[in-house]
Design a protein around this motif. Structure first.
Motif, PDB file in Angstrom:
ATOM      1  N   GLY B 200       0.681  -0.519   0.168  1.00 33.49           N
ATOM      2  CA  GLY B 200      -0.322   0.172   0.060  1.00 33.49           C
ATOM      3  C   GLY B 200       0.785   1.448  -0.388  1.00 33.49           C
ATOM      4  O   GLY B 200       0.421   2.237  -0.957  1.00 33.49           O
ATOM      5  N   LEU B 201       1.574   1.398   0.554  1.00 34.49           N
ATOM      6  CA  LEU B 201       3.271   2.396   1.095  1.00 34.49           C
ATOM      7  C   LEU B 201       3.342   2.448  -0.404  1.00 34.49           C
ATOM      8  O   LEU B 201       3.333   3.987  -1.131  1.00 34.49           O
ATOM      9  CB  LEU B 201       3.571   2.062   1.766  1.00 34.49           C
ATOM     10  N   THR B 202       4.024   1.108  -0.670  1.00 34.24           N
ATOM     11  CA  THR B 202       4.665   1.713  -1.939  1.00 34.24           C
ATOM     12  C   THR B 202       4.019   1.940  -3.201  1.00 34.24           C
ATOM     13  O   THR B 202       4.799   2.772  -4.233  1.00 34.24           O
ATOM     14  CB  THR B 202       5.187  -0.165  -2.603  1.00 34.24           C
ATOM     15  N   ALA B 203       2.880   1.613  -3.383  1.00 33.26           N
ATOM     16  CA  ALA B 203       2.023   2.607  -4.804  1.00 33.26           C
ATOM     17  C   ALA B 203       1.241   3.542  -4.793  1.00 33.26           C
ATOM     18  O   ALA B 203       2.037   4.045  -5.640  1.00 33.26           O
ATOM     19  CB  ALA B 203       0.728   0.796  -4.413  1.00 33.26           C
ATOM     20  N   LEU B 204       1.518   4.053  -3.123  1.00 32.42           N
ATOM     21  CA  LEU B 204       0.788   5.098  -3.529  1.00 32.42           C
ATOM     22  C   LEU B 204       1.906   6.315  -3.619  1.00 32.42           C
ATOM     23  O   LEU B 204       1.999   7.155  -4.107  1.00 32.42           O
ATOM     24  CB  LEU B 204       1.034   5.952  -1.561  1.00 32.42           C
ATOM     25  N   VAL B 205       3.244   5.923  -2.697  1.00 27.45           N
ATOM     26  CA  VAL B 205       5.052   6.671  -3.061  1.00 27.45           C
ATOM     27  C   VAL B 205       4.960   6.775  -4.354  1.00 27.45           C
ATOM     28  O   VAL B 205       5.345   7.812  -5.086  1.00 27.45           O
ATOM     29  CB  VAL B 205       6.035   5.911  -2.155  1.00 27.45           C
ATOM     30  N   ARG B 206       4.796   5.678  -5.455  1.00 26.12           N
ATOM     31  CA  ARG B 206       5.381   5.719  -6.947  1.00 26.12           C
ATOM     32  C   ARG B 206       4.587   6.448  -7.408  1.00 26.12           C
ATOM     33  O   ARG B 206       4.722   7.040  -8.710  1.00 26.12           O
ATOM     34  CB  ARG B 206       4.234   3.695  -6.942  1.00 26.12           C
ATOM     35  N   LYS B 207       3.018   6.116  -7.293  1.00 27.59           N
ATOM     36  CA  LYS B 207       1.862   7.114  -7.833  1.00 27.59           C
ATOM     37  C   LYS B 207       1.973   8.750  -7.414  1.00 27.59           C
ATOM     38  O   LYS B 207       2.273   9.256  -8.588  1.00 27.59           O
ATOM     39  CB  LYS B 207       0.740   6.872  -6.878  1.00 27.59           C
ATOM     40  N   LYS B 208       2.484   9.275  -6.343  1.00 30.69           N
ATOM     41  CA  LYS B 208       3.230  11.262  -6.122  1.00 30.69           C
ATOM     42  C   LYS B 208       3.580  11.297  -6.389  1.00 30.69           C
ATOM     43  O   LYS B 208       4.180  12.330  -6.700  1.00 30.69           O
ATOM     44  CB  LYS B 208       3.045  10.686  -4.217  1.00 30.69           C
ATOM     45  N   LEU B 209       5.113  10.381  -6.753  1.00 33.51           N
ATOM     46  CA  LEU B 209       6.186  10.642  -7.479  1.00 33.51           C
ATOM     47  C   LEU B 209       6.280  10.686  -8.575  1.00 33.51           C
ATOM     48  O   LEU B 209       6.097  12.127  -9.358  1.00 33.51           O
ATOM     49  CB  LEU B 209       7.308   9.372  -7.523  1.00 33.51           C
ATOM     50  N   ALA B 210       4.890   9.835  -9.564  1.00 34.25           N
ATOM     51  CA  ALA B 210       5.002  10.366 -10.569  1.00 34.25           C
ATOM     52  C   ALA B 210       4.027  11.758 -10.824  1.00 34.25           C
ATOM     53  O   ALA B 210       4.439  12.445 -11.817  1.00 34.25           O
ATOM     54  CB  ALA B 210       3.673   9.288 -11.404  1.00 34.25           C
ATOM     55  N   GLU B 211       3.390  11.826 -10.259  1.00 35.90           N
ATOM     56  CA  GLU B 211       2.194  13.201 -10.288  1.00 35.90           C
ATOM     57  C   GLU B 211       3.338  13.881 -10.685  1.00 35.90           C
ATOM     58  O   GLU B 211       2.855  15.553 -10.761  1.00 35.90           O
ATOM     59  CB  GLU B 211       1.462  13.498  -9.053  1.00 35.90           C
ATOM     60  N   LYS B 212       4.517  13.972  -9.610  1.00 31.06           N
ATOM     61  CA  LYS B 212       5.422  14.952  -9.667  1.00 31.06           C
ATOM     62  C   LYS B 212       6.808  15.198 -10.772  1.00 31.06           C
ATOM     63  O   LYS B 212       7.303  15.865 -10.454  1.00 31.06           O
ATOM     64  CB  LYS B 212       5.940  14.788  -8.110  1.00 31.06           C
TER      65      LYS B 212
END
Lengths: 402, 402
Positions: B200-212
């Motif tokens: 769950g953490l990894t998926a969210l971090v990946r998503k947020k990084l991509a958004e930035k």
């Protein structure tokens, strides 16, 4: 070869949809026709495949709903693999696909590697896997097959410069492999199965066979080598006979490190091929160092992780009974040749594991079958050139009557 | 890409000369330039290679005569591999080769697989091996590398329809792979290292990084994943930072199943990259079922062959001291973020392995370094979305100061 070969792309479109679409696109750019087969069972497919998860499930004999209800993912995957395998084999038979590429992590590798286990030699099969250095996965998905594994050091999760490079290379690999079609074997091929401690015999037999116009094909009597041999026989890659020179089935019976299939020695007979069995290397069972089952026996250190333990008279007698039951089905197409002066470089006069009595165990056991198959006890050591001569002459005799 | 790419062909011309000549011929027919490098140490070479065994030996710092005198073949091969590796790396640097193909049995696979271990990501490396389903060989020759393995079900001994098919496919594979050159990474790539129990953490971090505008690249914190990550950092494939979310080094210290390299966590610092460490999954050590070292501890069955055992306060304290010694070298480019309410899905209130005291062990240990690196204890569970937010914000802060 048709101008645009068709590649079957295996992917799980629940968790790896974006990645599958990228690989699909790259393959199309390389001028390939692509059929996508979906092995996923969670969520919904990222895009519409040519062969749906519902079709895959049905081909396994279950509905997708039934498979989804299986609590253990590993068991669900086995069923999906069976379904995908059936579909893939049909597509090959119908000439509709010319190669297969698939990718995944541990579950995906297990799924697609299982599918590839039943595809014929020469049919291009590429597995892009994050698990190609994981011994537990590799020994289950590669086994005796001519699979091409591309190891991905990164998780195949999302598209980034590293995953894209891996997918691009995978696409080029399968594109290259579909160019080289494997033609039916026309040569008079003879399969040999042996270990290194009788290399002198194997080398001589190979040489003599070649001189007589036969093409020897050697399989290592280790690990999945015997499985590969049996499959080559079933796929008609072996056309003129099988010469078995090793102890893999003995090791399998007494707990060594070989993995022969259940139908070991039986396929040559089913295909009507001449079959010669020599109890080569049967003086030993290879296993781990200090294996308690072989406590007190003489042994040789093969390498730091494998010791070779001396076999007993009783083991060899019992083994002869077991292999005899298999061989007798071949009747006069089967010959057992026994080098009574020693079964490997370690055995025989002066050998560190020499045991004449033990050898008699095999001879006494196999003689129970000498009314049905040919059994010849020869006054040679296995590495004596005269023994190699007898092996090849016997194959010639059986081949003429084939 | 030049019109005729050059392929380095690694072979042992003592025992595999005829086979090497066939592969050479096929590669030439596919319009490739070919350089042959000989790794054999017995007998005489079957044909004259471009790079001789004498040159290979010399590059290892020894003469061929000295290497031949080594009684254990495995040790001699290590030296030949070192020599061949040096020569190969020089050829790559000079732009003289664009891919490498090699083949062998157990010794040959070990030799050429070792050479490939130090070639950069993206450089095409193909190993045709009879041992691709042998766990003992695979774990030594593939490790964390993007190697392409073609499994040969038959011994690569002599030319026959099966070995020829394998060599032909190998030639097509490397011919395809040299077409796709790997370009230097231009994206802002961020490496992540994590296990499934904090997905769950990894998926969210990946998503947020991509958004930035960052490109996440995930490495599995299992087996050779951490090694692959460190090598990607050294090869400048990671350009914007490293987010470590896992327990592989903890498992390495206490006897689990991870194989991080000795310079674990040190390369990001050497390359001047931002580095975040989160003690993700540090509530557990994965090991074999019923591992005596963890007797009496709580555990979770990860799968039939892996159990996850609860870590103790003392282990986490000691681990924090050890990782702190590594991280402190990065000074203000390093941040440790601690989710004090739980380190994985098993940990934290209601978790089957919950242990608040043990978590304090890590916090107390790492605080010894908070004068040199940034240490933040956050009032969240690791799977809380607010924690993912903090991880990404912290990377942004470090990246701006990079």
């Amino acid at each position: 070869m048709q101008e645009r070969p068709t590649v079957l792309l295996g992917a799980c479109l629940d968790t790896k949809g974006e990645e599958a679409r990228y690989l699909f696109k790259v393959l199309k750019e390389l001028n390939k026709e692509v059929l996508v087969i979906d092995g996923g069972i969670r969520g919904t497919p990222f895009f519409e495949p040519h062969i749906s998860r519902e079709e895959v499930a049905r081909a396994s004999g279950f509905s997708l709903e039934e498979i989804k209800k299986i609590p253990h993912e590993g068991e669900a995957i086995v069923l999906m693999a069976q379904g995908a395998q059936r579909i893939t084999k049909d597509l090959i038979k119908e000439g509709k696909i010319h190669g297969m590429i698939a990718f995944g992590g541990s579950m995906g590798s297990l799924l697609w590697g299982t599918v590839m286990q039943d595809l014929p030699f020469g049919f291009p099969k590429v597995l892009i896997s994050t698990q190609a250095s994981n011994p537990e996965v590799i020994k289950r998905v590669v086994k005796g097959k001519d699979i091409c594994l591309l190891n991905s050091p990164v998780d195949l999760a999302g598209l980034n410069p590293l995953t894209k490079s891996i997918f691009l290379r995978g696409a080029w690999i399968i594109s290259g492999m579909v160019q080289c079609k494997f033609e039916p074997v026309k040569e008079k091929t003879v399969a040999l199965c042996a270990k290194g401690n009788i290399e002198g015999l194997t080398a001589l037999v190979r040489k003599k066979l070649a001189e007589k116009g036969f093409t020897p094909i050697t399989f290592h009597a280790w690990g999945y080598g015997p499985l590969s041999l049996e499959e080559a026989v079933k796929e008609r890659l072996i056309t003129a006979g099988v010469i078995e020179l090793s102890n893999d089935y003995l090791e399998y019976l007494y707990g060594g490190t070989s993995y022969p299939p259940e139908d070991r020695y039986e396929n040559a007979i089913k295909m009507g091929l001449p079959l010669i069995y020599v109890p080569g290397s049967c003086d030993i069972i290879a296993s781990l160092p200090e294996d308690k089952r072989f406590k007190g026996r003489k042994y040789v250190k093969h390498n730091p992780s494998v010791w070779s333990y001396r076999t007993t008279k009783k083991e060899l007698y019992d083994f002869a009974l077991k292999i005899g039951e298999k061989l007798k089905k071949g009747g006069n197409k089967v010959t057992v040749l026994i080098p009574e002066k020693g079964f490997s470089i370690y055995d025989g006069e002066g050998g560190v594991l020499n045991d004449e009595e033990a050898r008699k165990g095999f001879i006494e056991g196999i003689k129970n079958f000498d009314k049905v198959i040919t059994v010849k006890v020869l006054p040679y050591h296995i590495l004596d050139a005269r023994f190699a001569h007898e092996v090849v002459e016997e194959l010639m005799r059986l081949y003429k009557n084939m």
